[in-house]
Design a protein around this motif. Sequence first.
Motif, mmCIF file in Angstrom:
data_model
loop_
_atom_site.group_PDB
_atom_site.id
_atom_site.type_symbol
_atom_site.label_atom_id
_atom_site.label_comp_id
_atom_site.label_asym_id
_atom_site.label_seq_id
_atom_site.Cartn_x
_atom_site.Cartn_y
_atom_site.Cartn_z
ATOM 1 N N SER A 272 0.884 -1.343 -0.049
ATOM 2 C CA SER A 272 0.009 0.067 -0.034
ATOM 3 C C SER A 272 0.838 1.245 0.167
ATOM 4 O O SER A 272 0.513 2.066 -0.798
ATOM 5 N N PRO A 273 1.848 1.428 0.677
ATOM 6 C CA PRO A 273 2.731 2.777 0.836
ATOM 7 C C PRO A 273 3.370 3.009 -0.728
ATOM 8 O O PRO A 273 3.438 4.042 -1.096
ATOM 9 N N TYR A 274 3.702 1.960 -1.444
ATOM 10 C CA TYR A 274 4.007 2.165 -2.536
ATOM 11 C C TYR A 274 3.215 2.361 -3.730
ATOM 12 O O TYR A 274 3.424 3.434 -4.664
ATOM 13 N N ILE B 3 0.424 19.785 -5.320
ATOM 14 C CA ILE B 3 1.113 18.986 -4.490
ATOM 15 C C ILE B 3 0.484 18.560 -3.373
ATOM 16 O O ILE B 3 0.632 17.063 -2.964
ATOM 17 N N ALA B 4 -0.408 19.101 -2.813
ATOM 18 C CA ALA B 4 -1.253 18.685 -1.710
ATOM 19 C C ALA B 4 -2.044 17.741 -2.050
ATOM 20 O O ALA B 4 -2.304 16.494 -1.304
ATOM 21 N N GLU B 5 -2.779 17.654 -3.220
ATOM 22 C CA GLU B 5 -3.588 16.545 -3.716
ATOM 23 C C GLU B 5 -2.915 15.109 -3.882
ATOM 24 O O GLU B 5 -3.524 14.249 -3.752
ATOM 25 N N ALA B 6 -1.704 15.237 -4.327
ATOM 26 C CA ALA B 6 -0.969 14.165 -4.724
ATOM 27 C C ALA B 6 -0.497 13.577 -3.479
ATOM 28 O O ALA B 6 -0.367 12.523 -3.395
ATOM 29 N N LEU B 7 -0.226 14.526 -2.375
ATOM 30 C CA LEU B 7 0.455 13.750 -1.240
ATOM 31 C C LEU B 7 -0.849 13.062 -0.260
ATOM 32 O O LEU B 7 -0.463 12.249 0.342
ATOM 33 N N VAL B 8 -1.978 13.347 -0.892
ATOM 34 C CA VAL B 8 -3.024 12.594 -0.031
ATOM 35 C C VAL B 8 -2.982 10.939 -0.478
ATOM 36 O O VAL B 8 -3.613 10.401 0.421
ATOM 37 N N ALA B 9 -2.381 10.910 -1.666
ATOM 38 C CA ALA B 9 -2.419 9.278 -2.114
ATOM 39 C C ALA B 9 -1.479 8.764 -0.978
ATOM 40 O O ALA B 9 -1.696 7.638 -0.528
ATOM 41 N N THR B 10 -0.456 9.215 -0.631
ATOM 42 C CA THR B 10 0.619 8.696 0.257
ATOM 43 C C THR B 10 0.009 8.703 1.574
ATOM 44 O O THR B 10 0.107 7.574 2.256
ATOM 45 N N ALA B 11 -0.954 9.680 1.972
ATOM 46 C CA ALA B 11 -1.460 9.385 3.371
ATOM 47 C C ALA B 11 -2.327 8.238 3.449
ATOM 48 O O ALA B 11 -2.574 7.495 4.300
ATOM 49 N N ILE B 12 -3.176 8.123 2.160
ATOM 50 C CA ILE B 12 -4.232 7.177 2.402
ATOM 51 C C ILE B 12 -3.562 5.645 2.254
ATOM 52 O O ILE B 12 -3.727 4.705 2.877
ATOM 53 N N GLY B 13 -2.518 5.536 1.585
ATOM 54 C CA GLY B 13 -1.350 4.355 1.536
ATOM 55 C C GLY B 13 -1.102 4.195 3.047
ATOM 56 O O GLY B 13 -1.115 2.938 3.261
ATOM 57 N N ALA C 280 -1.688 0.934 5.224
ATOM 58 C CA ALA C 280 -0.679 -0.327 5.539
ATOM 59 C C ALA C 280 -0.566 -0.268 7.034
ATOM 60 O O ALA C 280 -0.255 -1.294 7.474
ATOM 61 N N ILE C 281 -0.533 0.823 7.915
ATOM 62 C CA ILE C 281 -0.061 0.772 9.127
ATOM 63 C C ILE C 281 -0.908 -0.343 10.030
ATOM 64 O O ILE C 281 -0.514 -1.299 10.645
ATOM 65 N N PRO C 282 -2.295 -0.155 9.906
ATOM 66 C CA PRO C 282 -3.023 -1.109 10.799
ATOM 67 C C PRO C 282 -2.918 -2.662 10.285
ATOM 68 O O PRO C 282 -2.815 -3.274 11.193
ATOM 69 N N ALA C 283 -2.871 -2.655 8.959
ATOM 70 C CA ALA C 283 -2.349 -4.155 8.471
ATOM 71 C C ALA C 283 -1.172 -4.654 8.907
ATOM 72 O O ALA C 283 -1.154 -5.809 9.255
ATOM 73 N N VAL C 284 -0.104 -3.970 8.897
ATOM 74 C CA VAL C 284 1.108 -4.303 9.487
ATOM 75 C C VAL C 284 0.957 -4.779 10.866
ATOM 76 O O VAL C 284 1.701 -5.807 11.400
ATOM 77 N N VAL C 285 0.421 -3.944 11.751
ATOM 78 C CA VAL C 285 0.192 -4.075 13.226
ATOM 79 C C VAL C 285 -0.627 -5.388 13.420
ATOM 80 O O VAL C 285 -0.057 -6.018 14.309
#
Length: 225
Positions: free
Chosen positions: A140-142, A174-184, A188-193
């Motif tokens: 997901s982060p990628y 730039i901000a709308e592009a960074l939203v994709a990383t935030a959603i990724g 990812a984080i809950p799934a890994v934990v």
Amino acid sequence: MNATSDLSILSLIAQASLVVKLVMALLAVTSLVSWYWIFRKGIAIRAGRLSTLEFEREFWSGGDLGTLYRSAANSREAIGPLGRIFEAGYREFTKLRGQNNLDASDIIAGARRAMRATSQRELDDLEAHTAFLASAGSVSPYVGLFGTVWGIMHAFRGLGDVGSATLAQVAPGIAEALVATAIGLFAAIPAVVAYNRFAYDIDRLNVRFDSFMEEFSNILQRQLR
């Protein structure tokens, strides 16, 4: 539209390019599926752990194995994974003990094989769909980063015809592009934990299953003397 509304999360998602929207949608679906399996597997593993502890207390209380076996055979779904391992081993033990041409070692080996096969099935059931959590956590982060890179490229292409770009012109893209990383990262984080926690709990159950099979095999061996 004022600057605040332009930079709100919903506005940024609505203004994103088609590719970035598709990436966000994919990550949102991945996050929802991850949470579904996090709750499902969390409940199943907790139930398996509690039923294992309960069966261990009942088994070591000193009751008759035949009575415990009949109770386990009549309620296979309720007794939990360890109870089903016991039931499979004792059933095979009683079946093989009725054959006069078998040595004690063959009877114990047969009972151990039955318990091992049941244990593996129980572990497979507990581990089912945890691989999805591992994949979601690692990929997901990628995927979000891909959406961010694409969004930034799209934003700069839109500024190509502008003689001098100001921060107000660059920031929304730039901000709308960074939203994709935030959603990724949100996917990812809950799934890994959750995956790491589930893997630890399943490994501990596997250790308890192995210990029980060894101890139960020794009990069965003493009954053949």
